[in-house]
Motif scaffolding. Structure first.
Motif, PDB file in Angstrom:
ATOM      1  N   TYR A  96      -8.060 102.458   2.253  1.00 58.13           N
ATOM      2  CA  TYR A  96      -8.995 101.587   2.961  1.00 58.13           C
ATOM      3  C   TYR A  96      -8.258 100.724   3.979  1.00 58.13           C
ATOM      4  O   TYR A  96      -7.292 100.029   3.654  1.00 58.13           O
ATOM      5  N   TRP A 210     -12.496  98.541 -13.087  1.00 52.67           N
ATOM      6  CA  TRP A 210     -11.735  98.308 -11.863  1.00 52.67           C
ATOM      7  C   TRP A 210     -11.419  96.823 -11.728  1.00 52.67           C
ATOM      8  O   TRP A 210     -12.129  96.063 -11.110  1.00 52.67           O
ATOM      9  N   ARG A 212      -8.880  93.934 -10.358  1.00 51.41           N
ATOM     10  CA  ARG A 212      -7.990  93.788  -9.203  1.00 51.41           C
ATOM     11  C   ARG A 212      -7.304  92.437  -9.261  1.00 51.41           C
ATOM     12  O   ARG A 212      -7.910  91.429  -9.637  1.00 51.41           O
ATOM     13  N   VAL A 216     -11.784  91.506  -3.636  1.00 49.20           N
ATOM     14  CA  VAL A 216     -12.330  92.598  -2.823  1.00 49.20           C
ATOM     15  C   VAL A 216     -12.236  92.176  -1.360  1.00 49.20           C
ATOM     16  O   VAL A 216     -12.613  91.056  -1.006  1.00 49.20           O
ATOM     17  N   LEU A 225     -21.083  97.569  -0.060  1.00 48.13           N
ATOM     18  CA  LEU A 225     -20.874  97.308  -1.485  1.00 48.13           C
ATOM     19  C   LEU A 225     -22.169  97.507  -2.271  1.00 48.13           C
ATOM     20  O   LEU A 225     -22.132  97.920  -3.436  1.00 48.13           O
ATOM     21  N   ASP A 271      -4.417  96.147  -6.140  1.00 51.22           N
ATOM     22  CA  ASP A 271      -5.719  96.699  -5.781  1.00 51.22           C
ATOM     23  C   ASP A 271      -6.256  97.738  -6.762  1.00 51.22           C
ATOM     24  O   ASP A 271      -7.474  97.835  -6.951  1.00 51.22           O
TER      25      ASP A 271
END
Length: 322
Positions: A96, A210, A212, A216, A225, A271
């Motif tokens: 990304y 997920w 992180r 985000v 999203l 990430d």
């Protein structure tokens, strides 16, 4: 004429494009059926700009066709006489990067250079909505556009007379790892893959595991999203409707890979959780599809502390397998 900065030809996400997103279109069986019918034909690579060459290879910005869209890419080709049958090649799938700041000739250049110097043709696609590519950037996890662009990049390389179509691999980082794994189970002619810090969990992991260290990215539009919420509202959660979500996940089809996958990740990845890497390694190993499992203590999402080691291992893996 293109310039070094490449003004984007893409548009922001339109409401019509967002409304048309349907997670069902991510189905692996559907994509396989399309592949078997020639549904990802790619095109000849059209040179848009010639760049300064590397030490032993040429560099060009090119484009190819994907669902009627012009997709930009960075192509490297070794100098000299190719081996019998053509050069081995690698499709590069980037992670990304905010689409509105993405540039074809920025980021990932050092990675691509390592493989180019080692005698591989490389092609790094600018997914739709990135750089000078046409189309809209809708993310890779709930809309199939980026996967389609990767498969058409692969077909475009196969059409190039300089490339040995039987010696093609894939390299992917982060989201690009997700796309690489999908492309490899759709098209088993890909002989080997390398994934760095890949988003390689199944959809239950993506939705529920997920975690992180970094927030985000604020550059991801909320309307993109929201595609996850839209999918869950339509099809239920992966735990409530596993039959549906499993057909969307490359992890369900790993036994059909055409070659092994080598995995790399750092334990301080901000990430992507190491758990994704660990789970995939555990799935690949009993299938004989694990081509290496490297975990770098204390390293980050880009493997900055072990970059040369990771690149050397990746290059050698492709030399051995392609």
């Amino acid at each position: 004429m293109l310039t070094g900065t490449l003004v984007s030809a893409a548009t922001a996400q339109s409401q019509a494009a967002l409304d048309a997103v349907d997670a069902r279109k991510m189905s692996i069986p559907t994509a396989r059926a399309a592949f078997q019918k020639g549904g990802y034909p790619g095109s000849a690579l059209t040179v848009r700009q010639t760049l300064a060459p590397g030490s032993n290879y040429t560099r060009q910005v090119v484009s190819y066709q994907s669902e009627g869209l012009r997709i930009g890419a960075l192509l490297t080709v070794p100098r000299g006489t190719p081996p019998k049958g053509g050069w081995p090649a690698i499709v590069f799938n980037h992670g990304y990067v905010p689409p509105n700041v993405y540039r074809t000739t920025e980021r990932y250049v050092a990675y691509q250079d390592a493989f180019a110097r080692a005698g591989f043709v490389t092609l790094k696609s600018d997914y739709r909505g990135h750089g000078s590519s046409q189309g809209e950037a809708l993310g890779g996890y709930y809309a199939p556009g980026y996967t389609t662009d990767v498969l058409n990049a692969l077909s475009s390389l196969k059409r190039d007379p300089r490339v040995n179509r039987a010696r093609i691999g894939m390299w992917g980082h982060s989201m690009g790892g997700f796309l690489s794994l999908r492309a490899m189970v759709i098209d088993p002619t890909v002989k080997a893959g390398v994934i760095w810090a890949g988003v390689v969990g199944d959809y239950d992991q993506l939705m529920n595991s997920w975690t992180r260290r970094a927030p985000v990215p604020s550059s991801i539009p909320q309307r993109v999203l929201n595609l996850r919420k839209q999918a869950v509202a339509r099809y239920g959660t992966p735990r409530a409707n596993p039959a549906f979500w499993n057909t969307l996940s490359a992890n369900t089809y790993l036994r059909d890979l055409g070659g092994p996958v080598q995995l790399h990740i750092g334990t301080r990845d901000e990430d992507v959780p190491v758990a994704f890497h660990t789970a995939l390694a555990g799935q690949l190993r009993p299938l004989g599809k694990l081509g290496g499992n490297y975990v770098y203590p204390g390293d980050n999402h880009n493997l900055s502390g072990n970059l040369r080691t990771a690149l050397n291992r990746s290059v050698q893996f492709f030399k051995d397998r392609l």
